[in-house]
Design an enzyme around this catalytic site. Structure first.
Site, PDB file in Angstrom:
ATOM      1  N   GLU A 241       0.894  -1.174  -0.165  1.00  0.00           N
ATOM      2  CA  GLU A 241      -0.012   0.091   0.081  1.00  0.00           C
ATOM      3  C   GLU A 241       0.937   1.231  -0.110  1.00  0.00           C
ATOM      4  O   GLU A 241       0.758   2.043   1.016  1.00  0.00           O
ATOM      5  CB  GLU A 241      -0.993  -0.115   1.401  1.00  0.00           C
ATOM      6  CG  GLU A 241      -1.989  -1.259   1.068  1.00  0.00           C
ATOM      7  CD  GLU A 241      -2.816  -1.174   2.069  1.00  0.00           C
ATOM      8  OE1 GLU A 241      -2.870  -0.604   2.963  1.00  0.00           O
ATOM      9  OE2 GLU A 241      -4.011  -2.031   1.992  1.00  0.00           O
ATOM     10  N   GLU A 337      -4.975  -8.509  -1.543  1.00  0.00           N
ATOM     11  CA  GLU A 337      -5.277  -8.429  -0.220  1.00  0.00           C
ATOM     12  C   GLU A 337      -6.808  -7.658  -0.170  1.00  0.00           C
ATOM     13  O   GLU A 337      -7.004  -6.913  -0.705  1.00  0.00           O
ATOM     14  CB  GLU A 337      -4.307  -7.221   0.438  1.00  0.00           C
ATOM     15  CG  GLU A 337      -4.956  -7.138   2.130  1.00  0.00           C
ATOM     16  CD  GLU A 337      -3.979  -6.050   2.892  1.00  0.00           C
ATOM     17  OE1 GLU A 337      -2.663  -5.977   2.615  1.00  0.00           O
ATOM     18  OE2 GLU A 337      -4.439  -5.260   3.598  1.00  0.00           O
TER      19      GLU A 337
END
Length: 488
Positions: A241, A337
């Site tokens: 991220e 994810e």
């Protein structure tokens, strides 16, 4: 529920029996919201239109000819976090073996894609760490690099999984570089200048390169250390991220142009020079910024052939993957994810598996594989306290949660090497009810059709194959049903 060794042996026998049956006839398996179906064998579909009786009906089409071939399946699975390894290692050897068989083998879920955390994540016990913290002091020679107890335990767990699943692909993702490599000098607790000290932010890449070379060698040393413990790392993303930063636990900004230059000028060449075949996957974040991986591919395509996506965009739209495929048809894509909270809808895992598969993803990984009964261990600051694993470990035993069964409806019956097929007819109404489907042609010639029914009633589904066959059968209410059809 707790799974005994005897029950596992029974399931193994059933698996062999149904494998033999599939060669000659169709079969069907179901998991539902109520929990009374858990990969349970149900009435198989019949050829032709069948007899729906008074049930609602639904029509789907699948192109099972060569013209309908899409992406090839690499695998399904979840994140192996420190919480997973710590929880799993509380089990006795026999119970752990039983659990890993349920996760990694064809008799169980047949998971073949595991994303592990390089150092600490929010699902790690205190304190947060990397593989070269050096007390916070700079270590430009990386002489202090050490997996430590937790990194060693992680590598050994992945090696054990690999021994059970020869097709396993291992993806590694760091939550942060070591603190001393960053502009703010800390691993966590500070969002100011929470960036790698790589020269690209301070001098536009024209002056000091900071610790860019050390960051690249950090990956080399990690991959080599894992290999020495029997865990071959098949791929990495260079930052989890990269557009997210939070105080209290490890995070780090890496901007698109920065990621591209780090890969092109440092990480890619470093892996190549070390003779490592580990792939680099771009991005590892949400679907709302597709320009990020496009920039990386444009500038570092020599080293990047795959893109990783997460599910946390405000309005997740998996068709972004189809649009991305249209622009980059030779690039593999993965959903790497999406969390599975205990409070989530029963179909959450089915949704984040189905949507990406319909839109060119070659694999899907949930967050996370396993946790303890308190959805941990996790960091006391910034840790996720509601991230339930696919498996919950408690009092020396384990529970396979709803998300496990929903993902296994895909992974068990769409093995690595299966080819996703083009199809139509899926639709979900604004109220949430609908039928979603995805199909595959499997390496053994059988065909799999996964049907998600979010209606509150059973639906009689007919699937028309372009090869000329038609199959019909029941999809129970609020369930995921998988049909395995014989070769055309």
């Amino acid at each position: 529920m707790r799974i005994s060794v005897g029950a596992l042996l029974g399931l193994t026998a059933l698996s062999h029996a149904t494998t033999e049956k599939r060669a000659a006839s169709a079969s069907a398996y179901c998991s539902n919201s109520a929990g009374n179906y858990k990969l349970s064998s149900i009435a198989a579909p019949v050829q032709g239109a069948g007899n729906p009786g008074s049930e609602s009906t639904w029509q789907l089409t699948v192109d099972d000819t060569s013209s309908g071939h899409k992406q090839t399946i690499v695998g399904f699975g979840a994140a192996v976090t420190d919480a997973t390894v710590t929880s799993f290692n509380t089990l006795s050897a026999s119970v752990l073996q039983d659990l890993l068989n349920k996760l990694m083998t064809p008799a169980g879920a047949n998971f073949a894609l595991m994303r592990h955390t390089i150092g600490a994540s929010d699902l790690s016990g205190d304190p947060a760490y990397t593989y070269d913290d050096n007390g916070g002091k700079a270590d430009p020679s990386l002489s202090g690099f050490n997996l430590g107890d937790r990194g060693t335990a992680m590598a050994k767990m992945l090696a054990t999984m690999k021994s059970l699943q020869p097709n396993l692909k291992i993806l590694g993702s760091p939550w942060s570089a070591p603190g001393w490599m960053k502009l703010n000098g800390v691993l966590d607790g500070n969002t100011n200048n929470n960036n790698l000290n790589d020269g690209y932010l301070t001098s536009g890449g024209t002056g000091s390169t900071g610790y860019a070379s050390q960051f690249a060698q950090y990956f080399v040393k990690y991959i080599q250390a894992y290999k020495n413990l029997g865990a071959h790392v098949d791929a990495i993303t260079i930052q989890n991220e990269p557009l997210f930063s939070s105080a209290g636990y490890p995070t780090m900004y890496v901007y698109d142009y920065e990621s591209a230059q780090l890969i092109q000028n440092y990480i890619g060449p470093a892996l190549a020079s070390a003779g490592l075949d580990t792939e680099i996957w771009a991005y590892d974040h949400n679907t709302d910024v597709p320009s990020y991986p496009q920039t990386v591919l444009n500038q570092a395509g020599q080293y990047v052939k795959s893109v990783a996506w997460h599910c946390y965009a405000p309005n997740v739209d998996w068709t972004v993957l189809s649009q991305f495929h249209n622009t980059n048809p030779g690039v593999k894509q993965y959903m790497t994810e999406c969390w599975t909270p205990a409070s989530g809808a029963w179909h959450q895992a089915a949704d984040f598996t189905m949507g990406p598969l319909q839109n060119w993803a070659s694999g899907v990984a949930a967050w996370t594989l396993g946790t303890n009964a308190q959805d941990g261990p996790h960091l006391s600051t910034g840790g996720c306290a509601t991230c339930q694993g696919l498996v919950t470990i408690n009092n020396g035993g384990y529970t396979l949660n709803t998300a496990y069964y929903m993902m296994a409806q895909f992974s068990k019956f769409m093995p690595p090497g299966a080819i996703v097929l083009n199809g139509s007819g899926s639709y979900t109404y604004s109220g949430g009810g609908g039928i979603q489907s995805v199909a595959s042609l499997n390496p053994d010639g059988t065909r799999t059709v996964v049907i998600e029914n979010t209606f509150g009633n059973d639906v009689y589904v007919t699937v028309t194959m372009k090869s000329g066959q038609k199959w019909s059968g029941n999809a129970p209410s609020q369930s995921v049903t998988t049909w395995v059809l014989p070769s055309a």
